[in-house]
Structures are given as structure tokens and as C-alpha cells.
Enzyme design. Structure first.
Site, PDB file in Angstrom:
ATOM      1  CB  SER A 168      -0.943  -0.029   1.206  1.00 17.14           C
ATOM      2  OG  SER A 168      -1.982   0.905   1.051  1.00 17.14           O
ATOM      3  CE  LYS A 220     -15.888  20.856   7.590  1.00 15.16           C
ATOM      4  NZ  LYS A 220     -14.540  21.205   7.111  1.00 15.16           N
TER       5      LYS A 220
END
Length: 339
Positions: A168, A220
Site C-alpha cells: 500500500s 462537509k
């Protein structure tokens, strides 16, 4: 006999705790005394010299006769005399070690090491990064990759060695290198993005606890820990993950253009022996073997950032070590009957 066993076990426990407390007190006193000394520093070690000393010691200890040992000593003395006079004209191979955790806080030290190295190295020198990481936060490992790109930007040859794992975010950093070497059973790949979080909304509702979340901006907050999540927020969250994955794949493609990206960017990981066939690594070799092979023609120097350790960190480590030793001794005492 049972009484003696119980008494001996009690005595062992008491002595163990007294010893543990004494060790902790001593370490606390030592840590306090050194608290005002020094600060952050870059440790430099000549690995070539260490390898040479080891090789000479082995040759001397395995020499058959005293005459052979005398000849070897003269040979070593002459070589040191020539080097002192002519200097070491070999090109340099610098070694950095990066062992990354989930939050990638180790990148701070890597940045200091890279900055120091750029003040020392010359174009054409090589840098070997011994990298070990299973990945972690995107922004942390993105910064780590950018720090390694600084080396290439200054004309240095960059090699990454993976002895255990580069997955990763760890592989994101590794792929910056011009060459990736890996031990055959090292884990490589995992080019994907994952995110998970618990949601306690049902638990709170069952206890008549309401959570209010107010935002300005439609996205948000997409998913929350305590509020009620909906499919609209989940879809946006997955969209954000996909954007990061695409950027990750683009980064890999830019640095290793000859690799079949769609085949490897599935989030899977492989052993390096298989990853080599997929183009994720260039050769199978341990970092120790690589350094040994390079030590003849290059001067090998390691740089390591050592941060100033705060008193609370020293006390924490001292206490942890003391308790661990005490528990181990208690366990061992419980396993051995007395008498």
C-alpha cells in the site's frame, strides 16, 4: 514440601518486585540527569569500515599458522597506509532506513535524513533505502514518497530494498526508486485504498441518546461515528476513495510505466518472487547481500535521524521494560517448583 514451594514462590515474587522498582528508580535518575543534554541529531556510520573490520577479523581468526596471521597483518597495515595517503576515491552509497507505522510519523525523521544527505552527497552517488511498511494514512505516505523524490531530483541514484514488506503506502514510496530489490518472501503490492469506521448510532438510540451534527456544505461530513449515515453519504465516501485510488494508480504508472497497472492495482499483495514476474520488483536479493556486493567498489555510509527523547518518553520506556521483566520473572518462578 508444599510449604517450602509456596514460601519460595513468595520470596521470588518479592525479590522480583524490589528489583524492578530499583531498576525503574535508577533509570528515572539517569534519564533526569541526561534530560538537558543534546537534542535531535543525525548519526553517521561508515558501514564499509565495519564490514572491512569484520572481514579482517575473520581472516585472522581462520588463518592456519602464525606466519599466515603475520602476513595478513602486514597486508592490512600496508593497505591502510596506502588509503591514508591516497584517500578513498570510491563513489559513495548512502543507506537510509525507513520502518513506517500506520500514521507514518517516521516520515519526519526521513525528511531530516534526506535534507542532511542532500548537503553531503554529490550527483551520481547512490542511495539505498531499506524500507519496511505495510502502509497507512494517505497524506503521510504521500509525503514519504515526495521525500524520496527529492533524492532523484538532485541527481542521486535511488534503490529501495524490501526485506519484509512494502505494501500500500509502503509500495507507493518504494516505486519512486529506479530499482526495487526484494527478499523472495517479502510482501509487495496492495495497490488499493481502504477505510472503515464504526457507527454507534443504533446503540445510542436504544439508550435514548440523540446526536446533533450541523454542517455548512453538503459534503462537509459524509459518514459519522455517532450520527445516522445514509446512502447519499456512503456514495460520496466511496467516490472519494475511488479518487484516491485513481491518483495512487497514476502515481504508480508514472514511476513504473512498464507494468500492467490493471493487473496489479486490485488491492492484492504478492510474495516478491511472484511480484517480480508482475513487474512490481526488479530483482530478488536481500539488502545485506546487496550491500556486501557493493562494498568492494563503493564506500557505504548510513545516516540515521535520532530525535531528542523527552523525559516522559524515557520514563515510560523504563517503566514498561521494568514491568515486562518483572512479569517474566514471576512467570518463570511459577513454572519452577522449589525443593
Amino acid at each position: 514440601m508444599e510449604f517450602l514451594y509456596e514460601y519460595g514462590l513468595f520470596a521470588a515474587k518479592a525479590l522480583t518486585w524490589v528489583a524492578a522498582v530499583g531498576v525503574i528508580v535508577a533509570l528515572i535518575a539517569g534519564a533526569a540527569a541526561k534530560q538537558k543534554q543534546g537534542g535531535d541529531s543525525i548519526k553517521v556510520k561508515d558501514l564499509s569500515a565495519a564490514l572491512r573490520r569484520q572481514a579482517r577479523r575473520l581472516r585472522l581468526e581462520t588463518a592456519i599458522t602464525d606466519a599466515d596471521r603475520k602476513t595478513l597483518k602486514q597486508e592490512f597495515k600496508q593497505a591502510d597506509k596506502v588509503e591514508k595517503k591516497q584517500g578513498d576515491a570510491r563513489s559513495r552509497l548512502y543507506v537510509l532506513d525507513f520502518k513506517g507505522s500506520m500514521d507514518a510519523h517516521e516520515v519526519t525523521g526521513l525528511s531530516r535524513e534526506v535534507t542532511s544527505l542532500l548537503q553531503l552527497a554529490e550527483p551520481g552517488d547512490e542511495v539505498l533505502v531499506r524500507l519496511e511498511s505495510g502502509g497507512g494514512v494517505v497524506h503521510g505516505y504521500g509525503l514519504g514518497a515526495a521525500e524520496l523524490q527529492r533524492l532523484k531530483g538532485h541527481g542521486l541514484k535511488l534503490t529501495v530494498a524490501v526485506d519484509k514488506v512494502a505494501a500500500s503506502g509502503g509500495y507507493m514510496m518504494a516505486c519512486v526508486a529506479e530499482r526495487i530489490i526484494a527478499a523472495p518472501f517479502a510482501i509487495v503490492g496492495s495497490i488499493g485504498v481502504v477505510a472503515q469506521l464504526p457507527n454507534f448510532n443504533k446503540f445510542l438510540k436504544n439508550r435514548d441518546i440523540d446526536i446533533e451534527l450541523h454542517t455548512a456544505g453538503e459534503y462537509k461530513r459524509t459518514l459519522t461515528l455517532f450520527g445516522e449515515n445514509d446512502d447519499h453519504g456512503r456514495a460520496k465516501f466511496r467516490e472519494e476513495l475511488e479518487v484516491i485510488h485513481q491518483r495512487f494508480k497514476t502515481f504508480i504508472a508514472d514511476n513504473r510505466p512498464n507494468m500492467d497497472l490493471e493487473q496489479v492495482a486490485t488491492g492484492e499483495h504478492w510474495l516478491a518472487s511472484d511480484a517480480k514476474d508482475l513487474g512490481l520488483v526488479d530483482s530478488l536479493q536481500t539488502s545485506s547481500d546487496y550491500l556486501l556486493a557493493q562494498s568492494t567498489d563503493k564506500r557505504i555510509i548510513s545516516l540515521h535521524f535520532k530525535p531528542k527523547q523527552k523525559l516522559k518518553d524515557k520514563l515510560g520506556k523504563a517503566a514498561e521494560a521494568g514491568v515486562s521483566r518483572a512479569l517474566m520473572k514471576l512467570y518463570e518462578a511459577g513454572q519452577r517448583p522449589f525443593g
